[in-house]
Structures are given as structure tokens and as C-alpha cells.
Design an enzyme around this catalytic site. Structure first.
Site, mmCIF file in Angstrom:
data_model
loop_
_atom_site.group_PDB
_atom_site.id
_atom_site.type_symbol
_atom_site.label_atom_id
_atom_site.label_comp_id
_atom_site.label_asym_id
_atom_site.label_seq_id
_atom_site.Cartn_x
_atom_site.Cartn_y
_atom_site.Cartn_z
ATOM 1 N N ASP A 10 8.501 3.434 -1.957
ATOM 2 C CA ASP A 10 8.601 4.832 -1.475
ATOM 3 C C ASP A 10 9.757 5.677 -1.938
ATOM 4 O O ASP A 10 9.777 6.941 -1.807
ATOM 5 C CB ASP A 10 8.324 4.761 0.200
ATOM 6 C CG ASP A 10 6.847 5.028 0.562
ATOM 7 O OD1 ASP A 10 6.206 5.737 -0.167
ATOM 8 O OD2 ASP A 10 6.600 4.798 1.521
ATOM 9 N N GLN A 58 3.665 2.946 6.319
ATOM 10 C CA GLN A 58 3.177 4.321 6.328
ATOM 11 C C GLN A 58 3.568 5.144 7.502
ATOM 12 O O GLN A 58 3.745 4.576 8.610
ATOM 13 C CB GLN A 58 1.577 4.265 6.455
ATOM 14 C CG GLN A 58 0.851 5.406 6.234
ATOM 15 C CD GLN A 58 1.087 6.071 4.793
ATOM 16 O OE1 GLN A 58 1.116 5.487 3.851
ATOM 17 N NE2 GLN A 58 0.749 7.417 4.744
ATOM 18 N N LYS A 117 -4.439 3.726 -1.410
ATOM 19 C CA LYS A 117 -3.116 3.121 -2.054
ATOM 20 C C LYS A 117 -4.021 1.649 -2.417
ATOM 21 O O LYS A 117 -3.567 1.097 -3.512
ATOM 22 C CB LYS A 117 -2.086 2.851 -1.027
ATOM 23 C CG LYS A 117 -1.245 4.485 -1.098
ATOM 24 C CD LYS A 117 -0.174 4.359 -0.086
ATOM 25 C CE LYS A 117 0.347 5.647 0.158
ATOM 26 N NZ LYS A 117 1.375 5.938 1.083
HETATM 27 N N1 GUN Z 1 3.507 9.637 4.944
HETATM 28 C C1 GUN Z 1 2.823 10.812 4.258
HETATM 29 N N2 GUN Z 1 3.474 10.485 3.063
HETATM 30 C C2 GUN Z 1 3.851 9.343 2.566
HETATM 31 C C3 GUN Z 1 4.294 8.476 1.917
HETATM 32 O O1 GUN Z 1 4.533 8.925 0.739
HETATM 33 N N3 GUN Z 1 4.697 7.313 2.098
HETATM 34 C C4 GUN Z 1 4.699 6.875 3.417
HETATM 35 N N4 GUN Z 1 5.082 5.695 3.544
HETATM 36 N N5 GUN Z 1 4.268 7.458 4.535
HETATM 37 C C5 GUN Z 1 3.919 8.795 4.224
#
Ligand code: GUN
Length: 294
Positions: free
Chosen positions: A119, A96, A52
Site C-alpha cells: 500500500d 484495509q 482486490k
Molecule cells: N482504504 C481506502 N483506500 C485504501 C487503500 O488504498 N488501502 C487500504 N489498505 N485501505 C484503504
């Protein structure tokens, strides 16, 4: 059979975002800024967050990585969320997942300001998605919808079978595919661990969304000839011949299924890169105040 190249498409979209960012900057606007909170040392989470941050660099965004020890208290993490909610330079942020067991993920998600919830996990954004109102779409479903759109895959009137009912993929995907929209108008069946005779349900699908988290779960004999197959799985399986000691496999038995379907997403290089790129699109929307205004 066409391989849906998520890597290539995500590069293309990132180039488009980079052009938009240049325009914003040259007009004297603020550089879009994404923050990511990473708690602990979960290896998969570290990889995702690193990707990211790297994507932010590629599109010209500012990024902030907020790293916290695994023993951070829930209260301290909530303070971090409040700090990010109130930092005017940060347009959007993510925490996350998964979080350590002693922290209530629901509480943390609820604490995120929906305006910065790139998200799309906050109930306000999820509810707005379900109602067809402007919102941040969760990144993985958003990426899948974008792939179907850019590959001109007809969805209207098709039977989509979603395997898995998670809050971040299966459930939102089932909502998006059933809505009245260009990518939508499907008849949707959502299947899960309690579904009876799941293979016979999946065999009826024109579009399969495999998001169950079991390596090679969808076999060729579960797939109708000509089906569109979207593989959301990113499973690590031990592999002594691989440099890292593991390799990534999807939820779909790629080799067998690719001989029967019309379109398929590979793992890696399919849904994964599109997820990160969708997060960049949401951050751009956040910086432009597209969803919620000033
Ligand atoms: N864990 C697995 N996929 C994601 C996601 O798209 N966003 C976040 N914040 N955590 C995750």
C-alpha cells in the site's frame, strides 16, 4: 474532450501483469501472493477488498483474505500483522482502512514490514517516495501517475492544484507531481478545508486532482477551459431508483465540468480500477524483490 478510461487501461495493465506472472510460473518461480486483512463489516471496505481479491485471480496471483471480527483487539491485530510479516509465502499485504475506532491505525501501519507494505503507507515507503528513492508508491497516486503517462498528458511546467491533503492521496500526489520525473515537474498547489477562496485557486489549474470526498464539489465555474481533471472521489449518494439504493458519484460535477476540460476521469471507471491495478503492480514488484532486494 477525452475521457480517461481507467477501466480499460487497468484491464490492459492487468493483461500485461498476467503475462509476466505466466513467465515467472513457467520458469519455476513462486506465484506472487497478496494478503488482505479486513476487519469488521464496513460495506465499502468489503467491496474494495473483494475487488482486490478478484484482481489477484485475474492476473494469476495467489491471494489470502484474512477476515477479523470488528471486536478484535489492537494486540490481536498486531499479532496478525507480525504473522504476515514473517510468512515467507506472502510477498505483500494490506490492512484495509478504516479500522474500528478502538484500534490505532498508525500503530498498525508502523507494524507492517516496509518490504511487504504494498500500500506504500509505512513511513519508510512514504519517506522514500518523498526523497525519490525506490519504494512502493501508494496505489491511488500511482494509478493517477500511470493514467497521465499512458494518455501522454504533458505535466512539465503545468500548474497542478490538488484538492485535499490526505495521507493516502492528496499529500503523496502533491509530492509526485512536483518531482523531477517524466510525470512531474509541475508547480503544485495543495488546497484543503482552510484554503481561502478555493474556487479562485482551482480556476488557475492546468491539472486538477480532486480528492476531497465531497460529492460534485468541483463545478464547471471552478475549472479553466482545457484543464485536465482527475476525480478521485468515490461517494455514495442515496438514489431510490438504483438497485442498491445508492449510486457512486465523484468529487467533480462530471456533466458540467466535462464540457470545459480537455481530459476527465469518470466515476466509476476512472481512478478506482487503476488503484486496484497499481496494488497488483506493487505486489509484482514485491514478489520480484525489486525495491528492497532479498
Ligand atoms: N482504504 C481506502 N483506500 C485504501 C487503500 O488504498 N488501502 C487500504 N489498505 N485501505 C484503504
Amino acid at each position: 474532450m477525452t475521457i480517461i478510461d481507467g477501466k480499460d487501461l487497468s484491464q490492459k495493465i492487468k493483461s500485461e501483469i498476467a503475462i509476466e506472472v505466466e513467465k515467472i510460473k513457467s520458469a519455476g518461480g513462486k506465484t506472487p501472493h497478496l494478503a488482505a486483512v479486513l476487519v469488521g463489516e464496513n460495506p465499502a471496505s468489503k467491496v474494495y477488498v473483494r475487488n482486490k481479491v478478484r484482481s489477484c485471480e485475474q492476473v494469476g496471483f495467489k491471494s489470502s483474505l484474512v477476515q477479523k471480527d470488528i471486536d478484535i483487539t489492537e494486540e490481536e491485530l498486531l499479532e496478525t500483522v507480525h504473522f504476515l510479516n514473517n510468512d515467507p509465502d506472502i510477498d505483500g499485504f494490506i490492512v484495509q482502512l478504516p479500522l474500528p475506532k478502538h484500534i490505532n491505525e498508525e500503530l498498525v501501519t508502523l507494524a507492517i514490514d516496509p518490504k511487504k507494505d504494498v500500500d506504500g503507507f509505512h513511513p519508510v515507503n512514504f519517506g522514500r517516495m518523498a526523497l525519490g528513492l525506490p519504494c512502493y508508491l501508494p496505489a491511488t497516486p500511482f494509478g493517477i501517475v500511470t493514467m497521465l503517462d499512458r494518455y501522454n498528458i504533458e505535466t512539465s511546467g503545468k500548474h497542478a492544484v490538488v484538492i485535499g491533503r490526505s495521507n493516502i492521496v492528496g499529500t503523496p500526489m502533491s509530492i509526485l507531481l512536483s518531482r523531477k520525473a517524466k510525470i512531474g515537474n509541475c508547480t503544485v498547489t495543495i488546497t484543503h478545508s482552510r484554503t481561502k477562496d478555493l474556487p479562485s485557486v482551482v480556476r488557475q489549474a492546468d491539472i486538477i486532482i480532486a480528492a476531497i470526498g465531497i460529492p460534485n464539489f468541483v463545478k464547471a465555474d471552478m475549472v479553466k477551459e482545457g484543464a485536465v481533471v482527475i476525480d478521485v472521489g468515490i461517494n455514495r449518494v442515496d438514489d431510490d431508483t438504483a438497485k442498491r439504493g445508492y449510486r457512486l458519484v465523484g468529487d467533480v460535477d462530471y456533466q458540467g465540468v466535462s464540457e470545459k476540460c480537455s481530459f476527465i476521469t469518470p466515476v466509476p471507471g476512472g481512478v478506482g480500477p487503476m488503484t486496484v491495478t497499481s496494488l497488483m503492480l506493487n505486489t509484482l514488484k514485491a514478489s520480484r524483490k525489486e525495491i528492497y532486494g532479498e
